[in-house]
Motif scaffolding. Structure first.
Motif, PDB file in Angstrom:
ATOM      1  N   CYS A   1       0.821  -1.210   0.000  1.00  0.00           N
ATOM      2  CA  CYS A   1       0.000   0.000   0.000  1.00  0.00           C
ATOM      3  C   CYS A   1       0.861   1.268   0.000  1.00  0.00           C
ATOM      4  CB  CYS A   1      -0.941   0.015   1.203  1.00  0.00           C
ATOM      5  SG  CYS A   1      -0.110   0.114   2.795  1.00  0.00           S
ATOM      6  N   THR A   2       0.324   2.299  -0.669  1.00  0.00           N
ATOM      7  CA  THR A   2       0.967   3.616  -0.636  1.00  0.00           C
ATOM      8  C   THR A   2       0.352   4.486   0.454  1.00  0.00           C
ATOM      9  OG1 THR A   2      -0.572   4.381  -2.348  1.00  0.00           O
ATOM     10  CG2 THR A   2       1.558   3.533  -3.084  1.00  0.00           C
ATOM     11  N   LEU A   3      -0.905   4.193   0.800  1.00  0.00           N
ATOM     12  CA  LEU A   3      -1.575   4.844   1.923  1.00  0.00           C
ATOM     13  C   LEU A   3      -2.046   3.723   2.846  1.00  0.00           C
ATOM     14  CD1 LEU A   3      -2.868   7.234   3.433  1.00  0.00           C
ATOM     15  CD2 LEU A   3      -4.862   6.984   1.934  1.00  0.00           C
ATOM     16  N   CYS A   4      -1.310   3.487   3.912  1.00  0.00           N
ATOM     17  CA  CYS A   4      -1.642   2.382   4.812  1.00  0.00           C
ATOM     18  C   CYS A   4      -2.577   2.867   5.915  1.00  0.00           C
ATOM     19  CB  CYS A   4      -0.368   1.799   5.423  1.00  0.00           C
ATOM     20  SG  CYS A   4       0.705   1.025   4.194  1.00  0.00           S
ATOM     21  N   ILE A   5      -3.622   2.079   6.180  1.00  0.00           N
ATOM     22  CA  ILE A   5      -4.619   2.467   7.170  1.00  0.00           C
ATOM     23  C   ILE A   5      -4.798   1.337   8.169  1.00  0.00           C
ATOM     24  CG2 ILE A   5      -5.821   3.964   5.536  1.00  0.00           C
ATOM     25  CD1 ILE A   5      -7.920   1.786   5.218  1.00  0.00           C
ATOM     26  N   THR A   6      -5.403   1.655   9.305  1.00  0.00           N
ATOM     27  CA  THR A   6      -5.683   0.659  10.338  1.00  0.00           C
ATOM     28  C   THR A   6      -7.012  -0.028  10.048  1.00  0.00           C
ATOM     29  OG1 THR A   6      -6.875   2.228  11.746  1.00  0.00           O
ATOM     30  CG2 THR A   6      -4.473   2.101  12.012  1.00  0.00           C
ATOM     31  N   ASP A   7      -7.290  -1.102  10.767  1.00  0.00           N
ATOM     32  CA  ASP A   7      -8.573  -1.797  10.611  1.00  0.00           C
ATOM     33  C   ASP A   7      -9.737  -0.885  10.971  1.00  0.00           C
ATOM     34  OD1 ASP A   7      -7.344  -4.095   9.765  1.00  0.00           O
ATOM     35  OD2 ASP A   7      -7.296  -5.026  11.749  1.00  0.00           O
ATOM     36  N   SER A   8      -9.546  -0.046  11.988  1.00  0.00           N
ATOM     37  CA  SER A   8     -10.600   0.882  12.400  1.00  0.00           C
ATOM     38  C   SER A   8     -10.894   1.892  11.296  1.00  0.00           C
ATOM     39  CB  SER A   8     -10.180   1.615  13.679  1.00  0.00           C
ATOM     40  OG  SER A   8     -11.131   2.584  14.039  1.00  0.00           O
ATOM     41  N   GLU A   9      -9.833   2.411  10.675  1.00  0.00           N
ATOM     42  CA  GLU A   9     -10.025   3.359   9.575  1.00  0.00           C
ATOM     43  C   GLU A   9     -10.676   2.675   8.378  1.00  0.00           C
ATOM     44  OE1 GLU A   9      -6.282   6.427  10.376  1.00  0.00           O
ATOM     45  OE2 GLU A   9      -5.965   4.560   9.267  1.00  0.00           O
ATOM     46  N   GLY A  10     -10.326   1.413   8.160  1.00  0.00           N
ATOM     47  CA  GLY A  10     -10.954   0.662   7.082  1.00  0.00           C
ATOM     48  C   GLY A  10     -12.440   0.474   7.310  1.00  0.00           C
ATOM     49  N   SER A  11     -12.840   0.209   8.557  1.00  0.00           N
ATOM     50  CA  SER A  11     -14.262   0.070   8.882  1.00  0.00           C
ATOM     51  C   SER A  11     -14.999   1.373   8.651  1.00  0.00           C
ATOM     52  CB  SER A  11     -14.425  -0.370  10.343  1.00  0.00           C
ATOM     53  OG  SER A  11     -13.815  -1.617  10.560  1.00  0.00           O
ATOM     54  N   THR A  12     -14.363   2.490   9.018  1.00  0.00           N
ATOM     55  CA  THR A  12     -14.972   3.802   8.807  1.00  0.00           C
ATOM     56  C   THR A  12     -15.157   4.077   7.319  1.00  0.00           C
ATOM     57  OG1 THR A  12     -13.939   4.621  10.831  1.00  0.00           O
ATOM     58  CG2 THR A  12     -14.771   6.277   9.285  1.00  0.00           C
ATOM     59  N   LEU A  13     -14.148   3.729   6.526  1.00  0.00           N
ATOM     60  CA  LEU A  13     -14.265   3.900   5.072  1.00  0.00           C
ATOM     61  C   LEU A  13     -15.440   3.100   4.515  1.00  0.00           C
ATOM     62  CD1 LEU A  13     -10.615   3.753   3.660  1.00  0.00           C
ATOM     63  CD2 LEU A  13     -12.208   5.670   3.530  1.00  0.00           C
ATOM     64  N   ALA A  14     -15.634   1.892   5.037  1.00  0.00           N
ATOM     65  CA  ALA A  14     -16.688   1.019   4.526  1.00  0.00           C
ATOM     66  C   ALA A  14     -18.077   1.598   4.771  1.00  0.00           C
ATOM     67  CB  ALA A  14     -16.572  -0.361   5.157  1.00  0.00           C
ATOM     68  N   VAL A  15     -18.281   2.212   5.943  1.00  0.00           N
ATOM     69  CA  VAL A  15     -19.626   2.689   6.295  1.00  0.00           C
ATOM     70  C   VAL A  15     -19.859   4.153   5.926  1.00  0.00           C
ATOM     71  CG1 VAL A  15     -19.762   1.050   8.192  1.00  0.00           C
ATOM     72  CG2 VAL A  15     -18.971   3.376   8.647  1.00  0.00           C
ATOM     73  N   MET A  16     -18.831   4.866   5.480  1.00  0.00           N
ATOM     74  CA  MET A  16     -18.992   6.291   5.200  1.00  0.00           C
ATOM     75  C   MET A  16     -20.077   6.592   4.160  1.00  0.00           C
ATOM     76  SD  MET A  16     -18.029   9.129   6.396  1.00  0.00           S
ATOM     77  CE  MET A  16     -16.550   8.747   7.330  1.00  0.00           C
ATOM     78  N   PRO A  17     -20.233   5.779   3.091  1.00  0.00           N
ATOM     79  CA  PRO A  17     -21.329   6.055   2.153  1.00  0.00           C
ATOM     80  C   PRO A  17     -22.707   5.976   2.805  1.00  0.00           C
ATOM     81  CG  PRO A  17     -19.729   4.607   1.136  1.00  0.00           C
ATOM     82  CD  PRO A  17     -19.354   4.703   2.583  1.00  0.00           C
ATOM     83  N   LEU A  18     -22.848   5.114   3.815  1.00  0.00           N
ATOM     84  CA  LEU A  18     -24.128   4.994   4.511  1.00  0.00           C
ATOM     85  C   LEU A  18     -24.450   6.289   5.250  1.00  0.00           C
ATOM     86  CD1 LEU A  18     -26.174   2.674   4.801  1.00  0.00           C
ATOM     87  CD2 LEU A  18     -25.132   2.140   6.984  1.00  0.00           C
ATOM     88  N   VAL A  19     -23.429   6.909   5.843  1.00  0.00           N
ATOM     89  CA  VAL A  19     -23.616   8.195   6.525  1.00  0.00           C
ATOM     90  C   VAL A  19     -23.976   9.278   5.514  1.00  0.00           C
ATOM     91  CG1 VAL A  19     -22.530   9.934   7.988  1.00  0.00           C
ATOM     92  CG2 VAL A  19     -21.969   7.515   8.316  1.00  0.00           C
ATOM     93  N   GLY A  20     -23.239   9.320   4.405  1.00  0.00           N
ATOM     94  CA  GLY A  20     -23.520  10.312   3.378  1.00  0.00           C
ATOM     95  C   GLY A  20     -24.899  10.156   2.781  1.00  0.00           C
TER      96      GLY A  20
END
Length: 474
Positions: free
Chosen positions: A46-65
């Protein structure tokens, strides 16, 4: 919208197909996390490495939007119109993909996912309304249910592309979809209902002529004008009219019941955990292939349902679909009960879990996957449709979250058998609800449906109806 006059529905198909490119894009954004987030968490590549918590946030962000997008759509769709509102979604969808392709900051990635979700919530408020208002009664079921078909197609497409290409390449390829949406939908007509609401009869007439492929649209124009004038005379289309007007309350109960039991039967929750369920059941198939098979089958069956819904009717397909899904859920629950709570060796028949899960996908796709969305565009009058579809999208987000959280908690604390038995109970309750409360809307104009709801026949089945007898035979 229907008429006794002959004409062509070609442009109605074209407008619906073009509009549902936005739904494909929404499905792609929602499904993006499955193949892409693991690439962000792989420190070796990865060029932008993220944590599992950040990955979970990315997954649900469209639901919030999506929540904010739905609310915004309800306030502007009757001001700017269905066409311009739907066309505008291409812009945030496109820039969200560009941001995903090039951003090197987790917060910009959050924002990109948020605006993509907002565009999706906007789309699911506007598009069912638009399709319901431009389509003839004879094709409205198929065109309306195409929203569910294309949403699933979006999940499948992004899982295929994302499994074989990098995050950047996947996003750049995906950005073609909103660009195509803008280029094609720009030429589609506005809803005649909206044009008459804004007192533009000449433009409404031209739109009807294009949509129906004939100049003989006087009967349709007068029918729509009469219906809109009656709505405006009885109430002004305020949010409270959803609850204050009896026919709207009935429509809200029907729509809420269908969407609620659709999610409580586990369709979205199971999709989120397909990887883990397959892993628990068998080691004969890879995670990526499991997801592709899951969505491919769902796409095929939902497409089949969409193609026959105007011939078979809504009610028969809903009843068959929910009954079959309930049986499949019971089989799944029983398998995992034996696996988790007994000493019986399940290895010789581990295929039962896979077959049961695929059977659920197949049977649910026959009706419950697509028809509830289709009926959203049919049940509500033009004056409150924007509010109704906005609330329906918010309700979908809440119920999908509840069902997913239920599966997560029960799976961890008690085992998958409790999860599946819970979904089975909800499916049985949904079957009872459909039988007693969901009316048949096949072959009826939007005005016919409103008249039935107002006259007290919209919450029960007319057992003497010839159409119903034919539908049940189908």
């Amino acid at each position: 919208m229907t008429s006794a006059t002959k004409g062509s529905t070609t442009l109605q198909y074209a407008a619906s197909l073009s509009g549902t490119l936005a739904v494909i894009c929404d499905g792609m954004h929602f499904g993006w996390a499955s193949p892409s987030v693991p690439q962000f968490t792989n420190n070796a590549t990865c060029t932008l490495c993220i944590t599992d918590s950040e990955g979970s946030t990315l997954a649900v962000m469209p639901l919030v939007g999506s929540i904010f997008g739905s609310l915004f759509a309800a306030t502007v769709v009757d001001i700017f119109g269905r066409k311009r509102s739907q066309l505008a979604t291409a812009i945030p969808f496109f820039f969200a993909w560009i941001a995903v392709a090039f951003c090197q900051n987790i917060y910009l990635l959050y924002f990109a996912r948020f605006i993509a979700g907002g565009a999706g919530g906007f789309t699911f408020t506007v598009l069912p309304m638009y399709i319901g208002e431009i389509a003839d009664a004879k094709v409205r079921g198929m065109l309306g249910s195409s929203c569910s078909v294309t949403w699933i197609a979006g999940f499948l497409i992004i899982n295929v592309i994302g499994s074989y290409f990098s995050i950047k390449t996947t996003a750049l390829v995906s950005s073609v979809v909103p660009a195509l949406l803008f280029v094609t939908f720009l030429w589609m007509p506005e809803s005649p209902y909206y044009l008459l609401m804004k007192d533009k009869p000449e433009k409404a007439k031209r739109a009807l002529e294009r949509l129906k492929g004939t100049t003989d649209v006087g009967e349709d124009l007068n029918r729509i004008r009469t219906a809109i004038q009656a709505e405006e005379k009885s109430h002004k289309g305020k949010f409270v009219d959803l609850y204050r007007v009896p026919s709207n309350r009935k429509a809200a109960i029907i729509a809420g019941g269908l969407r609620g039991f659709q999610q409580l039967a586990g369709t979205t929750a199971i999709a989120f955990y397909t990887h883990e369920i397959f892993e628990t059941a068998t080691d004969r198939i890879s995670n990526h292939h499991a997801v592709m098979i899951y969505y491919a089958i769902q796409l095929v069956l939902t497409s089949l349902s969409s193609s026959i819904v105007d011939r078979a009717g809504r009610r028969p397909l809903l009843l068959i679909s929910m009954a079959g899904a309930a049986l499949a859920l019971f089989v799944e629950g029983t398998y995992f009960y034996i696996l988790n709570e007994t000493t019986i060796d399940t290895r010789p028949f581990s295929v039962v879990a896979v077959v049961g899960l695929l059977a659920f996908v197949i049977l649910f796709g026959v009706g419950m996957q697509s028809i509830p969305v289709c009926m959203l565009g049919e049940l509500f009058p033009t004056s409150v449709k924007a509010f109704a579809l906005c609330l329906a999208d918010l309700y979908f987000c809440v119920m999908a979250t509840v069902a997913s959280k239920y599966l997560q908690i029960t799976k961890a604390k008690f085992g998958l058998h409790v999860s599946f038995y819970g979904f089975f109970v909800c499916a049985v309750m949904g079957l009872v609800f459909i039988y007693f409360f969901v009316p048949e809307t096949k072959g009826k104009t939007l005005e016919d449906i409103q008249n039935e709801l107002k006259n007290g026949t919209g919450m029960r089945v007319d057992k003497g109806s010839e159409d119903e007898k034919i539908s049940l035979k189908a």
